[in-house]
Design a protein around this motif. Structure first.
Motif, mmCIF file in Angstrom:
data_model
loop_
_atom_site.group_PDB
_atom_site.id
_atom_site.type_symbol
_atom_site.label_atom_id
_atom_site.label_comp_id
_atom_site.label_asym_id
_atom_site.label_seq_id
_atom_site.Cartn_x
_atom_site.Cartn_y
_atom_site.Cartn_z
ATOM 1 N N THR A 179 -6.717 1.677 5.512
ATOM 2 C CA THR A 179 -6.414 0.325 6.001
ATOM 3 C C THR A 179 -4.985 0.254 6.528
ATOM 4 O O THR A 179 -4.719 -0.362 7.569
ATOM 5 N N ARG A 180 -4.073 0.881 5.800
ATOM 6 C CA ARG A 180 -2.675 0.908 6.248
ATOM 7 C C ARG A 180 -2.563 1.566 7.622
ATOM 8 O O ARG A 180 -1.853 1.081 8.506
ATOM 9 N N ILE A 221 0.844 -1.203 0.000
ATOM 10 C CA ILE A 221 0.000 0.000 0.000
ATOM 11 C C ILE A 221 0.879 1.252 0.000
ATOM 12 O O ILE A 221 0.617 2.214 -0.729
ATOM 13 N N SER A 266 -12.948 -3.153 -3.181
ATOM 14 C CA SER A 266 -12.397 -2.019 -2.424
ATOM 15 C C SER A 266 -12.925 -0.689 -2.952
ATOM 16 O O SER A 266 -12.912 0.309 -2.229
ATOM 17 N N GLY A 291 -2.437 -5.662 -1.766
ATOM 18 C CA GLY A 291 -2.174 -4.267 -1.412
ATOM 19 C C GLY A 291 -2.123 -3.361 -2.633
ATOM 20 O O GLY A 291 -2.638 -2.237 -2.614
ATOM 21 N N ALA A 308 -7.233 2.064 0.871
ATOM 22 C CA ALA A 308 -5.985 1.356 1.175
ATOM 23 C C ALA A 308 -5.176 2.122 2.215
ATOM 24 O O ALA A 308 -4.627 1.533 3.156
ATOM 25 N N LEU A 345 -6.737 3.362 -3.698
ATOM 26 C CA LEU A 345 -5.748 4.054 -2.877
ATOM 27 C C LEU A 345 -6.311 4.645 -1.583
ATOM 28 O O LEU A 345 -5.732 4.454 -0.509
ATOM 29 N N GLY A 347 -9.773 -6.043 -5.451
ATOM 30 C CA GLY A 347 -9.607 -4.661 -5.893
ATOM 31 C C GLY A 347 -10.927 -4.017 -6.275
ATOM 32 O O GLY A 347 -11.176 -2.850 -5.947
ATOM 33 N N MET A 378 -5.778 -2.766 -4.232
ATOM 34 C CA MET A 378 -6.779 -2.014 -3.479
ATOM 35 C C MET A 378 -6.819 -0.549 -3.907
ATOM 36 O O MET A 378 -5.793 0.049 -4.224
ATOM 37 N N LYS A 426 2.247 1.640 -3.434
ATOM 38 C CA LYS A 426 1.270 2.158 -4.383
ATOM 39 C C LYS A 426 1.082 3.665 -4.216
ATOM 40 O O LYS A 426 0.975 4.401 -5.205
ATOM 41 N N HIS A 427 1.057 4.111 -2.973
ATOM 42 C CA HIS A 427 0.923 5.554 -2.721
ATOM 43 C C HIS A 427 2.071 6.329 -3.356
ATOM 44 O O HIS A 427 1.866 7.370 -3.983
#
Length: 389
Positions: free
Chosen positions: A242-243, A70, A190, A231, A239, A236, A187, A234, A73-74
């Motif tokens: 969630t992180r 995650i 989410s 991760g 996500a 963003l 995904g 998902m 991805k960010h």
């Protein structure tokens, strides 16, 4: 809760857990604890039957990789790796930090039959590296901190690729296809978390996530890859929420438990000259190879991109980056476990080498990062005096 989220305390928990595991393994209770680690736990009615140690490394650690994915991805979507221009410099440094340590490992182990452990010194423990930065580098300039963060994240990407490619034997393609379907469904769901059906969507995502992890495990691919895939799949915004929710779990439970389990190693009762080649290769390649590789890669990278956007990479900052990269810890311990799964005595020596090599890197990085932060404070103070006059 804020303490557990803190990078510096996360690093402390990790180190303390590893030290406790190593100490207990070499006391009278060591055999009993290691016996418990080898005990098998099966889920009735399913083909899932793993030892306690594997439930930790294949199960719990997948949660850590999920959270790391995650974060990745960010950075790729909205952070410091969202363009080629931004990613190229830390990518070159990270590549150097993989090539040189693996080359040193292969040179030391040539002809020993243990060359397959070359990925062990290529990894960086992002949680620990950021912990050292949080403790000793709070006054570092933002651009340099971002470079170091991007470097650690890219190192994680390389580690994930290595695990997926080099530690997978004859995967079951049908099960992998089922896992891909699970990731796509995860995904898609989410993206429905903002609706009124959120509680049902969350429940469905949890079930699909567990099933996807199970299928990946049974396919022959290391189960942590499932955490990475989920991760990245998902959406963003949910996500990141969630992180945030899982961060205390990974910092305060998952990583310390894994470090404790991985460090449950009886120190070999052999002379120094009798230690196998992987021990020396890892011990040298982690602190020395990473420092040379990242330093050289960072120097080459400093010539790329517009001058105004380049981080000011002095020799001291390159030493700091290289020593931070040498903190292999969690991911290197996992690599060691995978590389020598059928040679437990070599795996034990490898664990000790990872712990010693990472400790050396921790001490070096603490020194170099502190010097770098002090240097920056002095420059900032001198600049303030000049402007005042």
């Amino acid at each position: 809760m804020s303490i557990i989220r803190s990078e510096r305390y996360a690093a402390f928990f990790l180190l303390a857990a590893a030290a406790l595991g190593l100490i207990l393994a070499n006391t009278a209770v060591g055999p009993a604890i290691m016996g418990l680690q080898d005990a098998h736990l099966a889920i009735p009615g399913t083909p899932l039957d793993l030892s306690v140690g594997h439930w930790i490394s294949d199960g719990l650690l997948a949660i850590f990789f999920f959270v790391a994915a995650i974060e990745l991805k960010h950075e790729l979507v909205a952070g410091e790796l969202n363009t080629v221009a931004k990613a190229i410099r830390p990518a070159i440094a990270a590549l150097g930090g993989v090539i040189v340590p693996s080359a040193i490992y292969l040179i030391v182990t040539t002809g020993s039959g243990y060359e397959g452990g070359w990925p062990i010194p290529t990894a960086t423990d992002i949680a620990f590296a950021l912990g050292v930065l949080a403790v000793f580098g709070r006054s570092l300039p933002g651009r340099l901190r971002i470079f170091l963060l991007a470097l650690a994240i890219l190192d994680d990407i390389i580690a994930i690729v290595i695990i997926a490619v080099f530690f997978t034997e004859s995967p079951n393609l049908i099960l992998l296809a089922a896992a891909v379907v699970g990731v796509v469904l995860f995904g898609a769901l989410s993206r429905q978390l903002h609706t009124r059906a959120r509680p049902f969507v969350m429940a469905a995502m949890l079930v699909i996530g567990v099933l996807t992890w199970s299928v990946v495990l049974l396919s022959g691919v290391h189960a942590t890859i499932a955490g990475v895939a989920l991760g990245l799949a998902m959406a963003l915004k949910p996500a990141m929420r969630t992180r945030h929710a899982l961060e205390p779990v990974t910092n305060g439970f998952v990583l310390p438990i894994f470090a404790f389990s991985a460090a449950l190693v009886a120190i070999p009762q052999v002379g120094v000259s009798e230690l196998a080649a992987p021990f020396w290769a890892t011990l040298i390649a982690l602190p020395v190879g990473k420092m040379i590789g990242i330093g050289l890669g960072g120097w080459i990278a400093s010539f790329f991109g517009p001058k105004g956007q380049r981080p000011h990479l002095t020799p001291l900052s390159l030493l700091a980056a290289g020593s931070l990269g040498g903190i292999g810890f969690t991911v290197s311990l996992l690599m060691n476990e995978l590389a020598f799964a059928r040679q437990p005595e070599i795996a034990d020596e490898g664990t000790l080498a990872v712990l010693l090599g990472s400790t050396i890197s921790i001490l070096l990085s603490a020194i170099f990062v502190s010097l770098l932060a002090r240097q920056h404070r002095r420059q900032k103070a001198a600049s303030a005096v000049i402007h005042a006059t």
